[in-house]
Design a protein around this motif. Structure first.
Motif, mmCIF file in Angstrom:
data_model
loop_
_atom_site.group_PDB
_atom_site.id
_atom_site.type_symbol
_atom_site.label_atom_id
_atom_site.label_comp_id
_atom_site.label_asym_id
_atom_site.label_seq_id
_atom_site.Cartn_x
_atom_site.Cartn_y
_atom_site.Cartn_z
ATOM 1 N N PHE A 100 35.053 2.349 -4.379
ATOM 2 C CA PHE A 100 34.871 3.809 -4.445
ATOM 3 C C PHE A 100 35.617 4.373 -5.660
ATOM 4 O O PHE A 100 35.078 5.184 -6.414
ATOM 5 C CB PHE A 100 35.394 4.449 -3.154
ATOM 6 N N LYS A 131 15.729 20.995 -25.049
ATOM 7 C CA LYS A 131 16.669 20.861 -23.932
ATOM 8 C C LYS A 131 17.921 21.662 -24.248
ATOM 9 O O LYS A 131 18.422 21.623 -25.369
ATOM 10 C CB LYS A 131 17.022 19.384 -23.722
ATOM 11 N N PRO A 132 18.429 22.399 -23.270
ATOM 12 C CA PRO A 132 19.582 23.277 -23.535
ATOM 13 C C PRO A 132 20.874 22.477 -23.664
ATOM 14 O O PRO A 132 21.451 22.052 -22.671
ATOM 15 C CB PRO A 132 19.615 24.178 -22.298
ATOM 16 N N GLU A 177 24.202 22.962 -18.130
ATOM 17 C CA GLU A 177 22.828 23.381 -18.394
ATOM 18 C C GLU A 177 21.893 22.203 -18.628
ATOM 19 O O GLU A 177 20.717 22.267 -18.330
ATOM 20 C CB GLU A 177 22.799 24.292 -19.615
ATOM 21 N N ASN A 178 22.453 21.143 -19.194
ATOM 22 C CA ASN A 178 21.600 19.992 -19.489
ATOM 23 C C ASN A 178 21.813 18.870 -18.488
ATOM 24 O O ASN A 178 21.339 17.769 -18.682
ATOM 25 C CB ASN A 178 21.909 19.488 -20.903
ATOM 26 N N PRO A 211 20.714 17.896 -15.430
ATOM 27 C CA PRO A 211 19.682 17.056 -14.797
ATOM 28 C C PRO A 211 19.267 15.871 -15.650
ATOM 29 O O PRO A 211 19.011 14.790 -15.131
ATOM 30 C CB PRO A 211 18.528 18.023 -14.596
ATOM 31 N N ALA A 212 19.262 16.060 -16.982
ATOM 32 C CA ALA A 212 18.862 14.953 -17.846
ATOM 33 C C ALA A 212 19.904 13.852 -17.863
ATOM 34 O O ALA A 212 19.599 12.706 -18.187
ATOM 35 C CB ALA A 212 18.649 15.468 -19.265
ATOM 36 N N VAL A 254 21.816 13.008 -15.173
ATOM 37 C CA VAL A 254 22.063 12.430 -13.843
ATOM 38 C C VAL A 254 21.670 10.951 -13.752
ATOM 39 O O VAL A 254 22.436 10.155 -13.198
ATOM 40 C CB VAL A 254 21.392 13.284 -12.756
ATOM 41 N N PRO A 255 20.515 10.533 -14.277
ATOM 42 C CA PRO A 255 20.200 9.102 -14.171
ATOM 43 C C PRO A 255 21.292 8.215 -14.754
ATOM 44 O O PRO A 255 21.631 7.183 -14.174
ATOM 45 C CB PRO A 255 18.891 8.970 -14.960
ATOM 46 N N PHE A 312 15.895 15.499 -5.992
ATOM 47 C CA PHE A 312 16.212 15.462 -7.403
ATOM 48 C C PHE A 312 15.034 14.945 -8.218
ATOM 49 O O PHE A 312 14.763 15.432 -9.322
ATOM 50 C CB PHE A 312 17.459 14.603 -7.656
ATOM 51 N N PHE A 368 12.819 17.835 -8.567
ATOM 52 C CA PHE A 368 13.403 18.873 -9.405
ATOM 53 C C PHE A 368 13.489 18.421 -10.861
ATOM 54 O O PHE A 368 13.069 19.135 -11.772
ATOM 55 C CB PHE A 368 14.796 19.234 -8.888
ATOM 56 N N MET A 369 14.011 17.217 -11.072
ATOM 57 C CA MET A 369 14.284 16.797 -12.444
ATOM 58 C C MET A 369 13.001 16.606 -13.238
ATOM 59 O O MET A 369 12.941 16.991 -14.400
ATOM 60 C CB MET A 369 15.129 15.521 -12.435
ATOM 61 N N TRP A 402 11.845 20.112 -14.044
ATOM 62 C CA TRP A 402 12.769 20.740 -14.996
ATOM 63 C C TRP A 402 12.618 20.104 -16.380
ATOM 64 O O TRP A 402 12.608 20.794 -17.397
ATOM 65 C CB TRP A 402 14.196 20.543 -14.467
ATOM 66 N N TYR A 403 12.476 18.796 -16.413
ATOM 67 C CA TYR A 403 12.468 18.095 -17.686
ATOM 68 C C TYR A 403 11.220 18.432 -18.505
ATOM 69 O O TYR A 403 11.289 18.736 -19.688
ATOM 70 C CB TYR A 403 12.541 16.583 -17.457
ATOM 71 N N MET A 427 30.888 8.321 4.203
ATOM 72 C CA MET A 427 30.951 7.066 3.474
ATOM 73 C C MET A 427 31.868 6.084 4.183
ATOM 74 O O MET A 427 31.601 4.892 4.232
ATOM 75 C CB MET A 427 31.453 7.326 2.051
#
Lengths: 175, 463
Positions: free
Chosen positions: A58, A87-88, A94-95, A97-98, A100-101, B333, B336-337, B340-341, B378
């Protein structure tokens, strides 16, 4: 610490579990148990402490998340905030979500790999390490319990025989 | 062991229904009937909040026409409005006023619909979980079967209520589904092209067909389950029948559930579409269903009724709550992503309205449905502690109520949302009804499915 150890060989995991419980109730110290496969409940029978590797994992995951955020915040937002496809890149949030992966993968990467390395270190496993196995049969189908000998070797041998051991050998510890 | 419904619980459920009914009634009575009233309501509300000066701005720029999906960019709304103003023969201002009126009139209906749908999909989610346990021949969950069967007893009454609300919408008693309004469809090319699928008779036939399929499975599975108890030792034919119909049900379920989510939820925004929506709704109902199983099991165990349930069973339910919460987030997600993308205007409006007008429920739901369960569930030891499961469970259930709320409300009432009397009333009413029906169903059969061939395994289950 005694310099004599008795190796008791068993040929069944149920007998082994029972024997381990008996040996512990007789207050003999079990040095080590060698098995060819995980025996469910053996750690409980031996009274081993629970592993803390999940906690470490963890923490490693949190580190990975932090590293990914710091890295992308520096590269994409602070160092060179380019307009890439609209993209902001004004702030990390603001950016986000891009990102997160990558945040996800880095978390998993750190958690998994550092945990495995921790496991290797703690269990002292590495390439070219000399095998510590006292009896090659324990990698196939036999179970071995190493019990420390303190005073009465004969009595201990008899007791181990009663617990169902098929073979008992006395080993002199090297120095 | 037989369960007897305690009078206290019965009274509690009835009181909840009473309070909820009053709340809903109040909501329906306070609905404006004319445009002027609607405007006056919004004005006084805004004055009350001290935003009186902003009112005109809010009304003028963001309210879109009722024949549009919510959240078109202001310029788009403006031009579209210009076209439709012609047919409506009203001026600009009245069009907005009428739109506001529709939103305010929708409020109690949407509150009713959200709550009815939410409790219905809980029991549908439990039915899917039950079907999976049967089809997978799970060995741990047998001792929970009677609890699951009791929760799915809500399926038929809950489903009928939802379908009645849908039918009332079809009869134009509200404006929940704008595609049901022929006036709107006549002026909307996009909806016009969807009329082959989105028309009231076909919609109602589908709804009734789906509910009948689910109910039939529930009926026969329960029947076989009870028959297995009475069967002579060694006769597991009923268990086998249950296994077969469960496998068939799961196939039927995943198809119908997907279409159900398009029909009952996505069609509220007939201009918007998303391909993984069915999965997303499924994850939501599945995690809530598992959570409700855990909550009711813990309640019954604390009352001393389920002495054969041990903390390993609770642990397994906790693992499901944890894992499916993450699965839900993954789907949320992913949806959403991707939108959004790529930022395609026709899709992204869906999230723009939600993020701008619903930021608190929209992001609050993420905290409740993801971060909280992630951190608290968890730890392996925590999943065995009843109070942790109850605490996490309540947050998850409320979080998924918000999830359904976020799916329905933005298109039904737009910026006029508020979790007020009618929303809380709707929730309490259906909560009371749900508890009443579920606990009533618990009394109708022994709490241990004693004929099940896997019962021994389940009773000895230890993780």
């Amino acid at each position: 610490m005694s310099n004599q150890v008795i190796h008791a060989l068993y040929d069944d995991d149920d007998v082994l579990l029972k024997a381990v419980k008996d040996i512990r109730t007789e207050k003999h110290h079990i040095e080590e148990v060698y098995t060819p496969f995980p025996v469910h409940g053996l750690d409980k029978a031996m009274g081993l402490e629970e592993t803390r590797i999940a906690i470490m994992s963890f923490i490693y995951g949190c580190i990975g998340l932090g590293v990914s955020i710091a890295m992308m915040n520096f590269i994409m937002i602070e160092d060179w905030p380019q307009n890439i496809g609209g993209k902001p890149s004004f702030s990390y949030l603001e950016n986000m979500p891009a990102f997160v992966p990558i945040m996800f993968e880095m978390t998993v990467f750190f958690a998994a790999h550092l945990m495995v390395i921790t496991f290797y270190l703690r269990s002292k496993l590495w390439p070219f390490k000399e095998a510590e196995n006292p009896n090659p049969l324990t990698t196939d189908d036999k179970f071995l319990v190493a019990v420390e000998v303190h005073d009465d070797e004969k009595k201990l041998t008899q007791f181990l025989q009663k617990t169902g051991a098929i073979e008992i050998t006395l080993i002199e510890n090297k120095a | 062991m037989h369960y007897t419904l305690p009078n206290k619980l019965k009274l509690f459920a009835i009181v909840l229904m009473g309070i909820g009914f009053l709340g809903l009634l109040l909501g329906f009575l306070s609905v404006p009937t004319t445009v002027e009233e609607a405007k006056a309501m919004v004005t006084t509300e805004h004055h009350g909040e001290g935003h009186g000066t902003e009112m005109n701005h809010a009304q003028g720029s963001t309210h879109t026409d009722s024949d549009e999906a919510m959240g078109h960019e202001a310029s788009h709304a403006e031009s579209h409005h210009g076209e439709s103003a012609g047919h409506e023969e009203t001026n600009h201002d009245d069009g907005h006023g009428e739109h506001l009126l529709h939103q305010l009139q929708n409020k109690p209906w949407a509150a009713l619909y959200v709550a009815a749908l939410f409790f219905f999909i809980i029991s549908l989610g439990v039915l899917a979980f039950y079907g999976i346990q049967r089809a997978a021949q799970a060995g741990w969950s047998i001792v929970l079967f009677r609890v699951m069967e009791a929760i799915t007893a809500y399926l038929l009454p809950g489903g009928i209520i939802v379908i009645v609300i849908l039918a009332l919408s079809g009869m134009h008693l509200n404006h929940l589904f704008i595609w049901m309004d022929p006036e709107v469809v006549a002026h909307d090319e996009i909806i016009k092209n969807k009329v082959g699928f989105l028309n009231v008779p076909f919609f109602m036939i589908r709804a009734i067909f789906f509910l009948s399929g689910w109910t039939l499975y529930r009926f026969f599975s329960r029947k076989f389950s009870l028959a297995q108890d009475a069967a002579p030792k060694g006769d597991i034919s009923n268990h086998k029948k249950n296994f077969r119909i469960s496998a068939a049900f799961l196939v039927f379920y995943i198809v119908t559930e997907s279409i159900m989510s398009w029909d009952w939820i996505m069609s509220i925004d007939p201009h918007w579409f998303s391909t993984l929506f069915g999965w997303y709704v499924f994850a939501s109902m599945f995690v809530t269903g598992v959570t409700v199983i855990a909550l009711i099991t813990i309640y019954l165990k604390n009352q001393g009724y389920l002495e054969f349930v041990n903390d390993s069973h609770i642990h397994d339910l906790g693992k499901f709550m944890f894992a499916i919460s993450i699965f839900w987030t993954y789907l949320w997600f992913s949806q959403f992503m991707l939108i959004w993308y790529s930022n395609i205007p026709e899709e992204v409006t869906y999230f723009i309205t939600r993020m701008e007008d619903y930021s608190l429920p929209f992001f609050g739901m993420l905290v409740m449905n993801f971060i909280f369960p992630l951190l608290i569930l968890m730890n392996s030891d925590y999943k065995r502690a009843n109070y942790i499961i109850v605490m996490a469970g309540i947050v998850i259930v409320l979080g998924h109520y918000l999830d359904v709320y976020n799916m329905i409300m933005p298109s039904a009432v737009g910026k006029q949302w508020f979790i007020g009397v009618s929303e809380i009333g709707g929730f309490l009413f259906f909560l009371g009804l749900f508890l009443f029906i579920v606990f009533k169903a618990l009394t109708k059969a022994p709490l241990l499915a004693k004929g099940d061939p896997y019962l021994g395994e389940s009773e000895r289950f230890h993780y």
